[in-house]
Design a protein around this motif. Sequence first.
Motif, mmCIF file in Angstrom:
data_model
loop_
_atom_site.group_PDB
_atom_site.id
_atom_site.type_symbol
_atom_site.label_atom_id
_atom_site.label_comp_id
_atom_site.label_asym_id
_atom_site.label_seq_id
_atom_site.Cartn_x
_atom_site.Cartn_y
_atom_site.Cartn_z
ATOM 1 N N SER A 238 40.961 -56.312 -8.377
ATOM 2 C CA SER A 238 40.928 -57.053 -9.657
ATOM 3 C C SER A 238 41.234 -58.510 -9.338
ATOM 4 C CB SER A 238 41.930 -56.477 -10.647
ATOM 5 O OG SER A 238 43.249 -56.704 -10.182
ATOM 6 N N PHE A 241 44.581 -62.790 -11.561
ATOM 7 C CA PHE A 241 44.803 -64.095 -12.209
ATOM 8 C C PHE A 241 46.034 -64.100 -13.121
ATOM 9 C CE2 PHE A 241 39.914 -64.980 -12.217
ATOM 10 C CZ PHE A 241 39.989 -65.421 -10.893
ATOM 11 N N SER A 242 46.523 -62.896 -13.473
ATOM 12 C CA SER A 242 47.496 -62.817 -14.571
ATOM 13 C C SER A 242 48.760 -63.679 -14.426
ATOM 14 C CB SER A 242 47.875 -61.351 -14.832
ATOM 15 O OG SER A 242 48.337 -60.734 -13.658
ATOM 16 N N LEU A 275 34.980 -59.379 -16.802
ATOM 17 C CA LEU A 275 36.165 -60.232 -16.655
ATOM 18 C C LEU A 275 36.418 -60.996 -17.959
ATOM 19 C CD1 LEU A 275 38.164 -60.857 -14.217
ATOM 20 C CD2 LEU A 275 37.219 -63.139 -14.423
ATOM 21 N N PHE A 285 45.698 -59.556 -27.951
ATOM 22 C CA PHE A 285 47.135 -59.308 -28.083
ATOM 23 C C PHE A 285 47.859 -60.549 -28.617
ATOM 24 C CE2 PHE A 285 46.408 -55.698 -25.051
ATOM 25 C CZ PHE A 285 46.784 -54.707 -25.945
ATOM 26 N N SER A 343 49.274 -52.634 -10.838
ATOM 27 C CA SER A 343 47.902 -52.657 -11.355
ATOM 28 C C SER A 343 47.876 -52.247 -12.826
ATOM 29 C CB SER A 343 47.056 -51.661 -10.565
ATOM 30 O OG SER A 343 47.504 -50.345 -10.878
ATOM 31 N N ARG A 347 50.220 -49.485 -14.688
ATOM 32 C CA ARG A 347 51.025 -49.807 -15.878
ATOM 33 C C ARG A 347 50.770 -48.810 -17.000
ATOM 34 N NH1 ARG A 347 51.056 -56.514 -15.996
ATOM 35 N NH2 ARG A 347 50.589 -56.692 -13.785
ATOM 36 N N GLN A 348 49.528 -48.450 -17.178
ATOM 37 C CA GLN A 348 49.223 -47.509 -18.262
ATOM 38 C C GLN A 348 49.863 -46.155 -18.002
ATOM 39 O OE1 GLN A 348 45.219 -47.338 -19.706
ATOM 40 N NE2 GLN A 348 44.776 -49.351 -18.911
ATOM 41 N N ALA A 351 53.845 -46.322 -18.198
ATOM 42 C CA ALA A 351 54.275 -46.514 -19.583
ATOM 43 C C ALA A 351 54.095 -45.216 -20.366
ATOM 44 C CB ALA A 351 53.484 -47.658 -20.221
ATOM 45 N N PHE A 369 59.862 -54.217 -17.686
ATOM 46 C CA PHE A 369 58.659 -54.939 -17.251
ATOM 47 C C PHE A 369 58.874 -56.455 -17.401
ATOM 48 C CE2 PHE A 369 54.476 -52.312 -17.273
ATOM 49 C CZ PHE A 369 55.050 -51.319 -16.515
ATOM 50 N N HIS A 376 54.610 -61.634 -16.694
ATOM 51 C CA HIS A 376 55.068 -61.296 -18.057
ATOM 52 C C HIS A 376 54.608 -62.330 -19.091
ATOM 53 C CE1 HIS A 376 57.386 -60.135 -21.470
ATOM 54 N NE2 HIS A 376 57.877 -61.363 -21.544
ATOM 55 N N ASP A 377 54.022 -61.815 -20.139
ATOM 56 C CA ASP A 377 53.634 -62.630 -21.279
ATOM 57 C C ASP A 377 54.044 -61.795 -22.494
ATOM 58 O OD1 ASP A 377 51.398 -64.670 -22.554
ATOM 59 O OD2 ASP A 377 51.416 -62.721 -23.520
ATOM 60 N N SER A 380 51.165 -59.958 -24.401
ATOM 61 C CA SER A 380 50.456 -58.954 -23.594
ATOM 62 C C SER A 380 51.370 -57.791 -23.232
ATOM 63 C CB SER A 380 49.913 -59.575 -22.298
ATOM 64 O OG SER A 380 48.856 -60.438 -22.577
ATOM 65 N N ASN A 381 52.601 -58.083 -22.864
ATOM 66 C CA ASN A 381 53.495 -57.001 -22.460
ATOM 67 C C ASN A 381 53.847 -56.109 -23.646
ATOM 68 O OD1 ASN A 381 55.204 -55.501 -20.717
ATOM 69 N ND2 ASN A 381 56.972 -56.709 -21.356
ATOM 70 N N VAL A 388 50.208 -48.325 -25.886
ATOM 71 C CA VAL A 388 50.361 -47.077 -25.122
ATOM 72 C C VAL A 388 51.281 -46.097 -25.857
ATOM 73 C CG1 VAL A 388 51.227 -46.071 -22.952
ATOM 74 C CG2 VAL A 388 49.972 -48.231 -22.890
HETATM 75 C C1 LIG Z 1 52.365 -51.486 -20.374
HETATM 76 C C2 LIG Z 1 51.554 -52.694 -19.972
HETATM 77 C C3 LIG Z 1 52.171 -53.936 -19.901
HETATM 78 C C4 LIG Z 1 51.420 -55.074 -19.556
HETATM 79 N N1 LIG Z 1 52.050 -56.300 -19.483
HETATM 80 C C5 LIG Z 1 51.328 -57.414 -19.209
HETATM 81 C C6 LIG Z 1 51.955 -58.700 -19.166
HETATM 82 O O1 LIG Z 1 53.148 -58.866 -19.422
HETATM 83 N N2 LIG Z 1 51.175 -59.784 -18.845
HETATM 84 C C7 LIG Z 1 49.834 -59.649 -18.592
HETATM 85 O O2 LIG Z 1 49.180 -60.652 -18.309
HETATM 86 N N3 LIG Z 1 49.222 -58.454 -18.658
HETATM 87 C C8 LIG Z 1 49.928 -57.329 -18.952
HETATM 88 N N4 LIG Z 1 49.288 -56.103 -18.975
HETATM 89 C C9 LIG Z 1 47.817 -56.072 -18.874
HETATM 90 C C10 LIG Z 1 47.206 -55.839 -17.477
HETATM 91 O O3 LIG Z 1 47.802 -54.730 -16.877
HETATM 92 C C11 LIG Z 1 47.346 -57.057 -16.575
HETATM 93 O O4 LIG Z 1 46.906 -58.216 -17.232
HETATM 94 C C12 LIG Z 1 46.506 -56.888 -15.302
HETATM 95 O O5 LIG Z 1 46.873 -55.719 -14.633
HETATM 96 C C13 LIG Z 1 46.696 -58.094 -14.403
HETATM 97 O O6 LIG Z 1 45.953 -57.972 -13.234
HETATM 98 P P1 LIG Z 1 44.666 -58.868 -12.990
HETATM 99 O O7 LIG Z 1 44.984 -60.302 -13.271
HETATM 100 O O8 LIG Z 1 44.165 -58.550 -11.647
HETATM 101 O O9 LIG Z 1 43.703 -58.327 -14.127
HETATM 102 P P2 LIG Z 1 42.114 -58.296 -14.229
HETATM 103 O O10 LIG Z 1 41.713 -56.887 -14.362
HETATM 104 O O11 LIG Z 1 41.471 -59.095 -13.161
HETATM 105 O O12 LIG Z 1 41.836 -58.983 -15.660
HETATM 106 C C14 LIG Z 1 41.658 -60.401 -15.807
HETATM 107 C C15 LIG Z 1 42.655 -60.940 -16.808
HETATM 108 O O13 LIG Z 1 42.417 -60.351 -18.096
HETATM 109 C C16 LIG Z 1 43.660 -60.189 -18.784
HETATM 110 N N5 LIG Z 1 43.888 -58.769 -19.063
HETATM 111 C C17 LIG Z 1 43.360 -57.701 -18.421
HETATM 112 N N6 LIG Z 1 43.759 -56.557 -19.013
HETATM 113 C C18 LIG Z 1 44.571 -56.915 -20.029
HETATM 114 C C19 LIG Z 1 45.301 -56.191 -21.012
HETATM 115 N N7 LIG Z 1 45.296 -54.853 -21.066
HETATM 116 N N8 LIG Z 1 46.055 -56.891 -21.882
HETATM 117 C C20 LIG Z 1 46.098 -58.235 -21.858
HETATM 118 N N9 LIG Z 1 45.416 -58.962 -20.970
HETATM 119 C C21 LIG Z 1 44.655 -58.319 -20.063
HETATM 120 C C22 LIG Z 1 44.744 -60.712 -17.862
HETATM 121 O O14 LIG Z 1 45.027 -62.050 -18.215
HETATM 122 C C23 LIG Z 1 44.084 -60.625 -16.486
HETATM 123 O O15 LIG Z 1 44.621 -61.552 -15.564
HETATM 124 C C24 LIG Z 1 50.026 -54.955 -19.307
HETATM 125 C C25 LIG Z 1 49.422 -53.695 -19.383
HETATM 126 C C26 LIG Z 1 50.184 -52.567 -19.709
HETATM 127 C C27 LIG Z 1 49.495 -51.236 -19.793
#
Ligand SMILES: Cc1cc2nc3c(=O)[nH]c(=O)nc-3n(C[C@H](O)[C@H](O)[C@H](O)COP(=O)(O)OP(=O)(O)OC[C@H]3O[C@@H](n4cnc5c(N)ncnc54)[C@H](O)[C@@H]3O)c2cc1C
Length: 429
Positions: A238, A241-242, A275, A285, A343, A347-348, A351, A369, A376-377, A380-381, A388
Amino acid sequence: MKSIFWFRNDLRISDHPALLRSVEESEALLPVYIFDDRQWAEDEWGMRKTGAFRTKFLIESVADLREALQDIGSELVVRRGKPEDILTELAEEYGCSRVYAQKEHTREELDVEEAVAQKVELKLIEGHTLFHPEDIPFAIDDIPDIFTQFRKACEKKSEVRIITSEPERIETIECEAGELPTVEDFGYDKPKLDPRAVLEFKGGAIAAWERLDHYFWNTKKLSWYKKTRNGLVGADYSSKFSPWLANGSISAREIYHEVKRYEGEHGSNQSTYWLIFELIWRDYFRYVAMKYGDRIFYRTGIKGEAPKWMQNQRIFERWAEGRTDEEFVNANMKELLQTGFMSNRGRQNVASYLVHDMGIDWRMGASFFEHYLLDHDPASNYGNWIYVSGVGNDPRENRKFNIKKQQSMYDGEGRFVKRWSNESLELDL
Ligand SMILES: Cc1cc2nc3c(=O)[nH]c(=O)nc-3n(C[C@H](O)[C@H](O)[C@H](O)COP(=O)(O)OP(=O)(O)OC[C@H]3O[C@@H](n4cnc5c(N)ncnc54)[C@H](O)[C@@H]3O)c2cc1C
């Protein structure tokens, strides 16, 4: 007019509408970042809100921002304390009549905004989301409770704004810049890099763009993202970027326009689109937080009713320390504890397990978390946790994951579980 620009979760100078506006409207500016000690205080569950991983990442991000400002002849004033006190003192001392900042939308951030606004004129400008709040086809109160409805309407009727140009020069008020704090100043040892970590996350816009260059242009992994995004092992399943998005080292719009540029050169497919689809989840969110306010933090979420979950510390710690009966859950928790990242698939599952199998109040998991996650945002968190837990925006009744089935689907060969096995961990709260 002299002004202050107060950086918050927008630690960049590119594509920054609020910063640009403050530069245009002021004859001289004082750019400021404040480490607010309340963000390192204990929450109601006894967990410090910011842990060592995010503290380190944040300090690196602020250092990078300072350098970016210095490169255009400016400076970043760094202080530690309460923004409402420090901004007032600085405004008085340097004759600044206004403070500019990017708007936030969740309780603690809103409280600080209100406290600042009581003492000094505060101009807040939107900039966090992919789709600007003025451009979405809904009033905030009418945001649909189902993601797909929100996404489809935005895709059809809204456009992502173009990138705001970077200020070439900022006429800066001279002021003692202040030293950056260290991780140790917040009571932590500097976290060491675990060789199993998916990535060596480094804070700041430069590192964010290096990651984007790698994921898009150098390896073209973006073209496979939809196929790999449920992965668990390695840097490139993935985007990662988060953490940079969460503190604003890069904007969602910047990523969007890079995807478009990439599609122009290498072609679009389901992966390149996906993406953007995920970035719309991030927006969603945030909009849910705007619509429902503090309810995203309540036990009963936006639903208003919830099962009677336990707050049993002993059971909770089995989950937190990766000592449950499920090796898949344990491996994911260990990754989080050792690296500050987990990942989305992980997380899913963890949780769901905490809430639906162990019967624990989801807020304990969300608070955990919050402490550990690099990315952490609040929207989103907490938004994902209520989703979930079945008290958020999911139209389906039962969000319980079958952990064994998930493990066999996503870690059939056991690579991930093996990677994180035979390790007993101590919590660092
Ligand atoms: C219980 C739980 C808590 C989470 N807490 C956070 C958190 O505090 N901060 C956070 O940024 N994400 C959170 N996520 C969402 C997601 O798991 C992460 O954004 C993601 O795993 C980050 O990896 P990536 O940047 O490689 O994501 P990629 O899969 O590459 O996705 C690209 C971007 O899309 C956004 N994104 C993707 N999925 C989600 C989603 N489900 N919700 C919101 N944004 C998403 C993120 O900004 C991410 O960087 C959470 C998910 C769960 C199930």
